[in-house]
Design an enzyme around this catalytic site. Structure first.
Site, short mmCIF file in Angstrom:
data_model
loop_
_atom_site.label_atom_id
_atom_site.label_comp_id
_atom_site.label_asym_id
_atom_site.label_seq_id
_atom_site.Cartn_x
_atom_site.Cartn_y
_atom_site.Cartn_z
N GLY A 3 -17.46 -0.22 10.24
CA GLY A 3 -17.38 -1.59 10.09
C GLY A 3 -16.95 -2.01 11.73
O GLY A 3 -16.64 -1.42 12.52
N LYS A 12 -16.92 -12.53 11.32
CA LYS A 12 -16.61 -12.14 12.65
C LYS A 12 -17.81 -11.64 13.57
O LYS A 12 -17.79 -11.68 14.76
CB LYS A 12 -15.85 -10.78 12.44
CG LYS A 12 -14.23 -11.13 12.19
CD LYS A 12 -13.77 -9.59 12.30
CE LYS A 12 -12.11 -9.58 11.76
NZ LYS A 12 -11.55 -8.46 12.19
N GLY A 15 -0.54 -0.27 9.49
CA GLY A 15 -1.51 -1.24 9.93
C GLY A 15 -0.75 -2.65 10.58
O GLY A 15 -1.25 -3.28 11.11
N ASP A 44 -8.67 -7.50 18.01
CA ASP A 44 -8.20 -6.25 17.24
C ASP A 44 -8.22 -5.00 18.10
O ASP A 44 -7.44 -4.14 17.92
CB ASP A 44 -9.55 -6.35 16.17
CG ASP A 44 -9.16 -6.99 14.95
OD1 ASP A 44 -8.22 -7.66 14.73
OD2 ASP A 44 -10.55 -7.20 14.18
N TYR A 53 -2.63 -2.65 5.55
CA TYR A 53 -1.35 -3.09 5.86
C TYR A 53 -0.82 -3.63 4.27
O TYR A 53 0.54 -4.11 4.21
CB TYR A 53 -0.74 -3.78 6.83
CG TYR A 53 -1.58 -5.13 7.01
CD1 TYR A 53 -2.76 -5.31 7.70
CD2 TYR A 53 -0.98 -6.25 6.43
CE1 TYR A 53 -3.64 -6.62 7.44
CE2 TYR A 53 -1.65 -7.67 6.60
CZ TYR A 53 -2.90 -7.54 7.08
OH TYR A 53 -3.71 -8.78 7.20
N1 LIG Z 1 -4.34 -4.09 10.49
C1 LIG Z 1 -5.03 -5.12 11.01
O1 LIG Z 1 -4.56 -5.98 11.86
C2 LIG Z 1 -6.46 -5.17 10.49
C3 LIG Z 1 -7.43 -5.89 11.36
C4 LIG Z 1 -8.73 -5.97 10.74
C5 LIG Z 1 -9.13 -5.56 9.69
N2 LIG Z 1 -8.30 -4.71 8.95
C6 LIG Z 1 -8.63 -4.22 7.65
O2 LIG Z 1 -9.69 -2.92 8.07
C7 LIG Z 1 -10.46 -2.96 6.71
C8 LIG Z 1 -11.71 -2.79 7.24
O3 LIG Z 1 -12.30 -4.11 7.81
P1 LIG Z 1 -13.69 -4.30 8.58
O4 LIG Z 1 -13.74 -5.64 9.17
O5 LIG Z 1 -13.96 -3.29 9.43
O6 LIG Z 1 -14.69 -4.42 7.29
P2 LIG Z 1 -16.18 -3.79 7.26
O7 LIG Z 1 -16.85 -4.36 8.57
O8 LIG Z 1 -16.58 -4.72 5.83
O9 LIG Z 1 -16.28 -2.37 7.17
C9 LIG Z 1 -15.77 -1.70 6.01
C10 LIG Z 1 -15.87 -0.25 6.25
O10 LIG Z 1 -15.13 0.30 5.05
C11 LIG Z 1 -16.42 1.27 4.47
N3 LIG Z 1 -15.83 1.14 3.10
C12 LIG Z 1 -15.81 0.13 2.11
N4 LIG Z 1 -15.39 0.30 1.06
C13 LIG Z 1 -15.36 1.68 0.93
C14 LIG Z 1 -15.04 2.64 -0.03
N5 LIG Z 1 -14.86 2.09 -1.37
N6 LIG Z 1 -15.21 3.85 0.05
C15 LIG Z 1 -15.60 4.25 1.43
N7 LIG Z 1 -15.74 3.57 2.32
C16 LIG Z 1 -15.64 2.23 2.23
C17 LIG Z 1 -17.50 0.61 4.70
O11 LIG Z 1 -18.52 1.63 4.46
P3 LIG Z 1 -20.16 1.35 4.18
O12 LIG Z 1 -20.61 1.23 5.57
O13 LIG Z 1 -20.58 2.51 3.58
O14 LIG Z 1 -20.26 -0.06 3.55
C18 LIG Z 1 -17.38 0.33 6.20
O15 LIG Z 1 -17.47 1.24 6.94
C19 LIG Z 1 -10.34 -3.99 5.93
O16 LIG Z 1 -9.30 -3.34 4.79
C20 LIG Z 1 -9.12 -5.01 6.56
O17 LIG Z 1 -8.39 -5.59 5.94
C21 LIG Z 1 -7.00 -4.62 9.40
#
Ligand SMILES: NC(=O)c1ccc[n+]([C@@H]2O[C@H](COP(=O)([O-])OP(=O)(O)OC[C@H]3O[C@@H](n4cnc5c(N)ncnc54)[C@H](OP(=O)(O)O)[C@@H]3O)[C@@H](O)[C@H]2O)c1
Length: 292
Positions: free
Chosen positions: A133, A71, A252, A107, A231
């Protein structure tokens, strides 16, 4: 459009792409509209991303979705970036207009539309975002732009990422008070004071369904709203806990369907059939639950 026209070609770019519901959702939406659409998976590692993006033009793709881990890396490979996607620093949708590739972040739309019914409730109130993130940045942008809160507080496992996020958005939305919190006690007080809590981390996602993104036992009240962007499962531990406290919850799947809806509208110019898309995603979620 009718069945005799060339199919609209779309792909989803990511790696790995084993759990995506997007192909099924968009294919069902197109079928409902009797629109010929081919939605394929383009599973590539980072080293092949530039060549793949270039081939979208040659192979006459109308567009693509982009997911983890590309992304952010995709931005410099595109011709134009919308203001939203540039502010968030991530693209999840590409539109090909006669060889010119534009990057969007739907998003942001997904989150704004998921919060549609509560926009007025959030005005001049405090919002807490968990995570820093791509999804958290989309949540920060959507809530700052469309919900007029008084303050936005960000908590993240890695505190300096939360601090970078708030510094970035403080410049873009100076009327809002932006804060990052590191201490659990300060977070607990912020959660207590807030009207909306958004989980934008993967914590609580299958298979770790008992995990909560809050590092303490939260007691929510019945005037609070908890939005979990995870979700899988549909009802996360966080949402169940919020519901047990009488708080309102947003799943979600709402964000997922609405980000897809905006992408579909951009590619086809047609309104997205939300009801059948929701049914398709719920069916896929049920199937994957049964397989577990
Ligand atoms: N509903 C939807 O349409 C939709 C759309 C997009 C994404 N999502 C979901 O949103 C989530 C995040 O996506 P993203 O693209 O933002 O990912 P990303 O850029 O990799 O960011 C992940 C974030 O979560 C934190 N994190 C990861 N594992 C963790 C843990 N075990 N404990 C505490 N914090 C943790 C990370 O913290 P650090 O900075 O410390 O690594 C970071 O802030 C995913 O589950 C994705 O499937 C849903």
């Amino acid at each position: 459009m009718n069945a005799h026209q060339n199919p609209v070609r779309i792909g989803i770019i990511g790696h790995p792409l084993t759990h995506t519901f997007s192909p099924a959702m968009h294919t069902a939406a197109a079928q409902e509209l009797h629109m010929p659409l081919m939605y394929g998976t383009l599973d590539v590692g980072s080293e092949f991303l530039p060549a793949l993006i270039a081939s979208l033009r040659v192979q006459k793709f109308r567009g693509a979705n982009v997911t983890i881990p590309h992304k952010e890396a995709v931005l410099p490979l595109l011709d134009e970036i919308t203001e939203e996607a540039a502010s968030v620093g991530a693209v999840n949708t590409i539109v090909n207009e006669n060889g010119t590739l534009t990057g969007y972040n739907t998003d942001v739309t997904g989150i704004a539309r998921a919060l549609d019914s509560v926009h007025d409730t959030l005005r001049q109130k405090t919002i807490v975002i968990l995570g820093a993130g791509g999804a958290a940045r989309a949540a920060a942008y959507a809530s700052a732009k469309y919900c007029s809160p008084q303050s936005i507080i960000v908590f993240n496992r890695t505190h300096n990422r939360a601090e970078n996020l708030v510094q970035h958005f403080q410049k873009l939305f100076p009327k809002i008070v932006w804060k990052s919190v590191g201490e659990h006690e300060t977070l607990a007080r912020s959660v207590e004071k807030s009207i909306l809590i958004v989980n934008a981390t993967p914590v609580g996602m299958h298979p770790h369904v008992k995990a909560s993104p809050l590092p303490f036992e939260a007691k929510f009240s019945n005037h609070q709203i908890i939005f979990d962007i995870v979700y899988t499962p549909l009802r996360t531990a966080l949402l169940n806990q919020a519901e047990a406290c009488g708080a309102a919850t947003i799943e979600g799947i709402e964000m997922f369907i609405h980000q897809g809806a905006r992408a579909f509208e951009l590619w086809t110019g047609m309104p997205f059939p939300l009801t059948s898309a929701r049914e398709t995603v719920l069916k896929k979620l049920n199937e994957s639950r049964k397989r577990e």
